[in-house]
Design a protein around this motif. Structure first.
Motif: not given
Ligand code: ADP
Ligand code: ADP
Length: 226
Positions: A92-97, A102-104, A108-110, A112-114, A116-118, A128-131
């Motif tokens: 899994m990417t860093v983001y997914e890790n 939170l996904r479990l 809500p996705k929004a 989670i997104h907020e 993770v970014n925070r 590094q989130l995509h690595k």
């Molecule tokens: P969804 O789960 O519906 O695809 P997400 O907002 O969770 O929508 O994000 C989509 C995908 O993009 C995620 O599964 C994650 O791998 C990647 N992603 C989301 N935000 C970032 C970020 N800031 N940096 C890197 N990858 C991201």
């Protein structure tokens, strides 16, 4: 943030003669950074695992906030744990890790997104989130492990020798970063180590254990002044 009360805790593992933890009684204040020190086998991990709900208590109560948690499952305790071998998911990417727990919990996705970014911003791993974990250095991976913990906004943080696999230089750097993170979040923390320097520099209070028993409870300055 919550206080934690260990009320006369005993632990004897099934089939073992030895008692692993004996009459451990301690109140941890809201927002304390408590360090548990002691030689290998003295019961530190057992205590953390009981607090996290990963191990049964033989006798006594553990109270988090105002709840007795003895019979509350691990997933229903708002506790986050960090280990020495960061145990990141390699595929899994860093983001997914960071997002995984939170996904479990079906946030809500929004949200989670907020979150993770925070967390990534606090730990300075936003870029590094995509690595994948294997594309990162040991220190960065440790930051991801911390990110996975803080993203849950836990009541209590448990860290079990989180730095013991790192080289000396990185250990010092991460010690400071964990200190900084603590001063920012002030989450009640229990930190296990057998490193005296870590204990003295990081803890607001230090509990020294031996053979499952508390030997001493002191603030760092009280230990220095002896
Ligand atoms: P969804 O789960 O519906 O695809 P997400 O907002 O969770 O929508 O994000 C989509 C995908 O993009 C995620 O599964 C994650 O791998 C990647 N992603 C989301 N935000 C970032 C970020 N800031 N940096 C890197 N990858 C991201
Ligand atoms: P520490 O974390 O301080 O090294 P532990 O909590 O791991 O100490 O161990 C305390 C005692 O409990 C030791 O005697 C250890 O051998 C024993 N112990 C730990 N885990 C188990 C287990 N799963 N089954 C039986 N005995 C265990």
């Amino acid at each position: 943030m919550s206080k934690v009360l260990f009320q006369h805790i005993y632990k004897q593992y099934a089939g073992e003669q030895r008692v692993a933890v004996k009459d451990f009684h301690l109140e941890i204040e809201d927002g304390e950074f408590l360090v548990l020190v002691g030689p290998s086998g003295c019961g530190k991990s057992t205590l953390l695992r009981m607090l996290a709900g990963l191990e049964d208590i033989s006798e006594g109560n553990i109270i988090i906030g105002d709840r007795i948690v003895n019979y509350i499952s691990s997933k229903d305790r708002n506790i986050a744990m960090v280990f020495q071998n960061y145990a990141l998911y390699p595929h899994m990417t860093v983001y997914e890790n960071i997002a995984f727990s939170l996904r479990l919990s079906k946030l809500p996705k929004a949200e989670i997104h907020e979150r993770v970014n925070r967390a990534a911003k606090i730990l300075d791993i936003e870029s590094q989130l995509h690595k994948l974990p294997k594309q990162m250095s040991g220190g960065q991976r440790q930051r991801v492990a911390l990110g996975r913990a803080i993203v849950r906004e836990p009541e209590v943080f448990l860290l079990d020798e989180p730095l013991s696999n790192l080289d000396a230089k990185l250990r010092i750097q991460m010690r400071e970063e964990i200190g900084k993170l603590y001063r920012r979040l002030r989450t009640t923390t229990v930190y296990v180590t057998h490193d005296q320097v870590e204990a003295m520099t990081m803890g607001t209070r230090i509990v020294a254990m031996k053979d499952g028993v508390i030997q001493q409870v002191a603030k760092p300055e009280e230990i220095y002044s002896r």
